[in-house]
Motif scaffolding. Structure first.
Motif, PDB file in Angstrom:
ATOM      1  N   UNK A   1      11.016  11.735  10.575  1.00  0.00           N
ATOM      2  CA  UNK A   1      11.454  12.057   9.220  1.00  0.00           C
ATOM      3  C   UNK A   1      10.651  13.233   8.671  1.00  0.00           C
ATOM      4  N   UNK A   2      11.258  13.936   7.710  1.00  0.00           N
ATOM      5  CA  UNK A   2      10.588  15.018   6.971  1.00  0.00           C
ATOM      6  C   UNK A   2      10.138  16.151   7.910  1.00  0.00           C
ATOM      7  N   UNK A   3      11.095  16.917   8.329  1.00  0.00           N
ATOM      8  CA  UNK A   3      10.834  18.028   9.239  1.00  0.00           C
ATOM      9  C   UNK A   3       9.867  19.026   8.611  1.00  0.00           C
ATOM     10  N   UNK A   4       8.973  19.600   9.483  1.00  0.00           N
ATOM     11  CA  UNK A   4       8.045  20.638   9.036  1.00  0.00           C
ATOM     12  C   UNK A   4       8.204  21.822   9.978  1.00  0.00           C
ATOM     13  N   UNK A   5       8.655  22.920   9.431  1.00  0.00           N
ATOM     14  CA  UNK A   5       8.975  24.098  10.243  1.00  0.00           C
ATOM     15  C   UNK A   5       7.731  24.645  10.951  1.00  0.00           C
ATOM     16  N   UNK A   6       6.605  24.642  10.254  1.00  0.00           N
ATOM     17  CA  UNK A   6       5.376  25.175  10.852  1.00  0.00           C
ATOM     18  C   UNK A   6       4.940  24.344  12.058  1.00  0.00           C
ATOM     19  N   UNK A   7       5.002  23.000  11.911  1.00  0.00           N
ATOM     20  CA  UNK A   7       4.635  22.131  13.026  1.00  0.00           C
ATOM     21  C   UNK A   7       5.613  22.308  14.182  1.00  0.00           C
ATOM     22  N   UNK A   8       6.899  22.496  13.861  1.00  0.00           N
ATOM     23  CA  UNK A   8       7.906  22.700  14.914  1.00  0.00           C
ATOM     24  C   UNK A   8       7.597  23.943  15.730  1.00  0.00           C
ATOM     25  N   UNK A   9       7.214  25.038  15.062  1.00  0.00           N
ATOM     26  CA  UNK A   9       6.893  26.273  15.770  1.00  0.00           C
ATOM     27  C   UNK A   9       5.657  26.099  16.644  1.00  0.00           C
ATOM     28  N   UNK A  10       4.644  25.406  16.151  1.00  0.00           N
ATOM     29  CA  UNK A  10       3.426  25.170  16.934  1.00  0.00           C
ATOM     30  C   UNK A  10       3.726  24.376  18.200  1.00  0.00           C
ATOM     31  N   UNK A  11       4.584  23.385  18.080  1.00  0.00           N
ATOM     32  CA  UNK A  11       4.936  22.556  19.230  1.00  0.00           C
ATOM     33  C   UNK A  11       5.676  23.396  20.284  1.00  0.00           C
TER      34      UNK A  11
ATOM     35  N   UNK B   1       0.827  -1.206   0.000  1.00  0.00           N
ATOM     36  CA  UNK B   1       0.000   0.000   0.000  1.00  0.00           C
ATOM     37  C   UNK B   1       0.859   1.254   0.000  1.00  0.00           C
ATOM     38  N   UNK B   2       1.934   1.240   0.774  1.00  0.00           N
ATOM     39  CA  UNK B   2       2.827   2.392   0.858  1.00  0.00           C
ATOM     40  C   UNK B   2       3.509   2.660  -0.478  1.00  0.00           C
ATOM     41  N   UNK B   3       3.889   1.582  -1.172  1.00  0.00           N
ATOM     42  CA  UNK B   3       4.540   1.733  -2.477  1.00  0.00           C
ATOM     43  C   UNK B   3       3.552   2.123  -3.564  1.00  0.00           C
ATOM     44  N   UNK B   4       2.324   1.644  -3.418  1.00  0.00           N
ATOM     45  CA  UNK B   4       1.305   1.941  -4.416  1.00  0.00           C
ATOM     46  C   UNK B   4       0.851   3.390  -4.347  1.00  0.00           C
ATOM     47  N   UNK B   5       0.779   3.933  -3.124  1.00  0.00           N
ATOM     48  CA  UNK B   5       0.333   5.312  -2.927  1.00  0.00           C
ATOM     49  C   UNK B   5       1.551   6.223  -2.868  1.00  0.00           C
ATOM     50  N   UNK B   6       1.585   7.306  -3.646  1.00  0.00           N
ATOM     51  CA  UNK B   6       2.723   8.240  -3.593  1.00  0.00           C
ATOM     52  C   UNK B   6       2.929   8.737  -2.171  1.00  0.00           C
ATOM     53  N   UNK B   7       4.152   8.741  -1.677  1.00  0.00           N
ATOM     54  CA  UNK B   7       4.401   9.205  -0.301  1.00  0.00           C
ATOM     55  C   UNK B   7       3.954  10.642  -0.119  1.00  0.00           C
ATOM     56  N   UNK B   8       3.231  10.843   0.943  1.00  0.00           N
ATOM     57  CA  UNK B   8       2.761  12.192   1.257  1.00  0.00           C
ATOM     58  C   UNK B   8       3.395  12.644   2.558  1.00  0.00           C
ATOM     59  N   UNK B   9       3.614  13.911   2.675  1.00  0.00           N
ATOM     60  CA  UNK B   9       4.210  14.453   3.895  1.00  0.00           C
ATOM     61  C   UNK B   9       3.262  14.240   5.060  1.00  0.00           C
ATOM     62  N   UNK B  10       3.818  13.787   6.171  1.00  0.00           N
ATOM     63  CA  UNK B  10       2.995  13.499   7.337  1.00  0.00           C
ATOM     64  C   UNK B  10       2.252  14.731   7.799  1.00  0.00           C
TER      65      UNK B  10
END
Length: 605
Positions: free
Chosen positions: A514-524, A473-482
């Motif tokens: 994996x895959x850092x998100x700056x906006x989520x980091x600031x919210x945390x 399923x993971x390979x079939x679906x394009x990886x999306x950012x968490x």
């Protein structure tokens, strides 16, 4: 032999064919006790006649004519539909009851040897004359050896009846007693049915159906009760029936109690069967509505067939009497039919019993198998409940992870899903386990699951197949950012955040995801009032050992398990090595989830 007499060969064959016609009828489940008894007595008479014919006994012309008619009726019974067999058997049994044996049945003809060859006849109970003991003639063959004195003085035993003779019970008295016993049993059943209605709180439609069935039972036994002196008891039952109808269902009309309406026995028995089954149908329908979501076509459709089957059975009788429009609303048949029709249309199921012209044999089939279909549906509902319980347990393991035993807890929860027959492709299971395929690459069933070797093999196969399915399923679906989990309103999580800030305020937090998100980091950082959030941008190829310095310099290490593969175990060991607080986040990195896990796990540690 006279032209009306019956010889052995041809008539024996007809008797055998008649028995073969009757034999399958004993397997008819809807055949009542009385009809089964009549069937067995008829077969008993036919086998007795066959035995007489086998010995060469002749039947008089009147008996021959009766026997031919009886054999023709037996063939008729074999050709009837199941619902008609009981009526046909009553016709057969009337002839069986009229059959009487001759007071002195004919014996099979015997050869009479000549006087010169025949020794003096001697009974086994009499002492032979002296001449018979002193002089014996040479027998012509071994079969004709005469009785000798030592054989004649054996201990006395009752003499056997000659061939062809039987002890005939007083048939009229026996039949009378049996008829009275049957009537008493039917009266008891009717009284028990009325007591059930009176002593239980039942839905209105179920009460109506049982009272209609009771009225049919009363009409069927009324004449017999008068004939056998049980009229008073029958009248008492009728009073109870009418009183219940008046008390529990205002304005209820019971057609079988109407003396102006004529009913055949077949019609009354059909209505009785139909209304008793209809009362059962209302019970099944109420249950079905509660658990409909757990049933598929394989179990739901047959159950709906059984629920609907009594409707055309009773409506066909009322249609023939032009009473359908008056009774359809009173007995609830049309209401039940429309409810089943609406359910079937919504499910796109074809239900045969919704047709008003459905065959009687099919109606009886679904009525007879109603309990079997209901039990099958109950088993499926129970299976679904066990699957939900297993999924809920897995969700609990993921919602409140224990860093010390998380992997073992997770595998045990998955084994429980396997034991509950949750397929590895189950949508909810796959959604919960998304991102955990790395834990299932080479899984081992934990010992605490306490499975036998054969069960361990099947459980491990389930885990491997689940891992492969998740990876596919993971390979079939394009990886999306968490994406972080949906956040509730501030007033809903304010208390939780205040508790978390007591632990995090002014602290440095290291985030392994994996895959850092700056906006989520600031919210945390802002929500938890952290001094710093160290969230390196990783792609999974890095070694956790290379991050040892980051873990050592942080106060709290948070690992988002779903997006860190197996790195969380090494990170846990390093954090404990340096005495740092370690938190597992199993559902992502939303602020509320992180706050909840920080409060739970730090308090526990």
């Amino acid at each position: 032999m006279n032209h009306g007499d019956v010889t052995s060969a041809g008539m024996r064959l007809q008797v055998e064919q008649a028995i073969q016609s009757l034999a399958p009828c004993i397997r008819i489940a809807t055949l009542d006790h009385e009809s089964r008894r009549q069937l067995l007595l008829t077969v008993d008479l036919l086998t007795s006649v066959w035995s007489d014919l086998q010995r060469g006994t002749e039947l008089a012309g009147s008996k021959a004519s009766t026997l031919r008619a009886l054999l023709a009726l037996c063939v008729l019974v074999g050709a009837c539909e199941e619902a008609e067999v009981a009526l046909a058997m009553r016709a057969v049994y009337r002839m069986v009851e009229g059959w009487t044996l001759s007071p002195e049945p004919l014996e099979a003809p015997m050869e009479e040897p000549s006087c010169a060859e025949q020794p003096a006849e001697t009974s086994v109970l009499e002492e032979p004359p002296v001449e018979a003991t002193s002089v014996q003639e040479e027998p012509e063959s071994a079969q004709e050896v005469p009785l000798t004195l030592p054989e004649a003085v054996e201990p006395e035993t009752p003499s056997a009846a000659p061939d062809g003779q039987k002890e005939v019970p007083p048939a009229a008295e026996t039949r009378l007693e049996e008829a009275r016993a049957r009537l008493a049993e039917r009266l008891e059943r009717l009284a028990a049915q009325l007591d059930y209605v009176e002593n239980h709180t039942l839905p209105r439609q179920e009460v109506v159906c049982l009272l209609m069935a009771s009225a049919c039972r009363y009409r069927l036994i009324r004449a017999e009760a008068v004939e056998y002196g049980r009229e008073w008891e029958a009248n008492q039952v009728k009073k109870q029936l009418t009183s219940l109808a008046h008390q529990q269902v205002s304005g209820l009309w019971l057609p079988p109690l109407d003396p102006n309406l004529d009913f055949s026995e077949h019609e009354l028995e059909t209505l009785q069967t139909g209304y008793e089954a209809l009362a059962h149908s209302w019970q099944m329908w109420e249950w079905y509505q509660q658990y409909r979501g757990d049933m598929d076509k394989g179990t739901g459709a047959p159950l709906l067939e059984s629920i609907a089957a009594p409707v055309p059975m009773v409506q066909q009788i009322w249609t023939s009497k032009q009473l359908l429009s008056r009774l359809a609303e009173q007995d609830g048949t049309e209401t039940l039919r429309e409810a089943v029709r609406e359910e079937a249309q919504g499910r796109r199921w074809e239900i045969e019993m919704l047709s008003s012209n459905s065959p009687r044999q099919r109606q009886l089939h679904y009525i007879r198998d109603a309990d079997e279909h209901w039990e099958a549906a109950k088993r499926q509902v129970q299976k679904k409940a066990q699957q939900r319980e297993a999924i809920d347990h897995l969700r609990a393991v993921l919602s409140e992870p224990n860093p010390d035993s998380f992997e073992e807890d997770l595998l045990c929860a998955l084994v429980a899903c396997h034991q509950a027959q949750v397929p590895y492709s189950h949508r909810e299971l796959c959604e919960l386990m998304r991102g955990y395929d790395s834990l299932l690459e080479n899984p081992a069933v934990p010992e605490r699951c306490a499975l036998a070797k054969s069960e361990q093999s099947a459980a491990r196969k389930f885990l491997v197949n689940l891992g492969k399915h998740l990876l596919k399923q993971e390979q079939k679906t394009p990886p999306q950012e968490a994406q972080p989990e949906e956040e509730p309103h501030a007033e809903q999580n304010g208390e939780l955040l205040r508790e978390a800030r007591k632990i995090t305020q002014g602290k440095k937090l290291f985030m392994l995801c994996f895959h850092r998100r700056a906006e989520a980091e600031q919210n945390i950082r802002e929500a938890l009032q952290l001094a710093e959030v160290d969230w390196p941008d990783l792609d999974g190829s890095e070694s956790v050992n290379s991050m040892e310095a980051r873990i050592r310099n942080a106060d709290i290490t948070v690992v988002v398990v779903r997006y860190s593969r197996t790195h969380w175990k090494e990170a846990r060991d390093i954090a404990r090595q340096y005495g740092k607080q370690f938190v597992m986040a199993t559902r992502g990195y939303g602020v509320t989830h992180l706050a909840q896990q920080i409060v739970q796990q730090c308090a526990r540690s």
